[in-house]
Design a protein around this motif. Structure first.
Motif: not given
Length: 97
Positions: A24-41
């Motif tokens: 997988g290739s990680i495209m982006d990470r963003s923080f949502l309070g205490d959580a993290v959203s990881v976007h990947a291909m």
């Protein structure tokens, strides 16, 4: 496949390492309070069984979505695939070429 994982921040490193092991290739990470959203291909062929693995890595606290993004050429034979069923069976049975 375009994959988005939402996980508690303390499980992020394990999940990113698992995605990398699935090519997988990680495209982006963003923080949502205490959580993290990881976007990947990630190639679809490497996503089978991901439900269980994600649940194990995050102790049941992460969720993911997956959707088709594009077709891509399959790379040449991997010199060291993660699991070779035929080779493992041959070794277990004591067979040789």
């Amino acid at each position: 496949m375009k994959v988005e994982i939402v996980t508690p921040a303390d499980h992020t490193r394990l999940i990113i390492e698992d995605l990398a092991s699935r090519r997988g290739s990680i495209m982006d990470r963003s923080f949502l309070g205490d959580a993290v959203s990881v976007h990947a291909m990630v190639p679809l062929a490497n996503m089978f069984g991901y439900d269980g693995e994600l649940s194990t890595l995050s102790k049941g606290h992460a969720v993911y979505t997956m959707q088709f993004d594009h077709y891509a050429r399959t790379p040449a034979e991997d010199p060291d695939p993660p699991f070779r069923p035929a080779a493992a069976i041959k070794l277990a049975s004591g067979g040789a070429d």
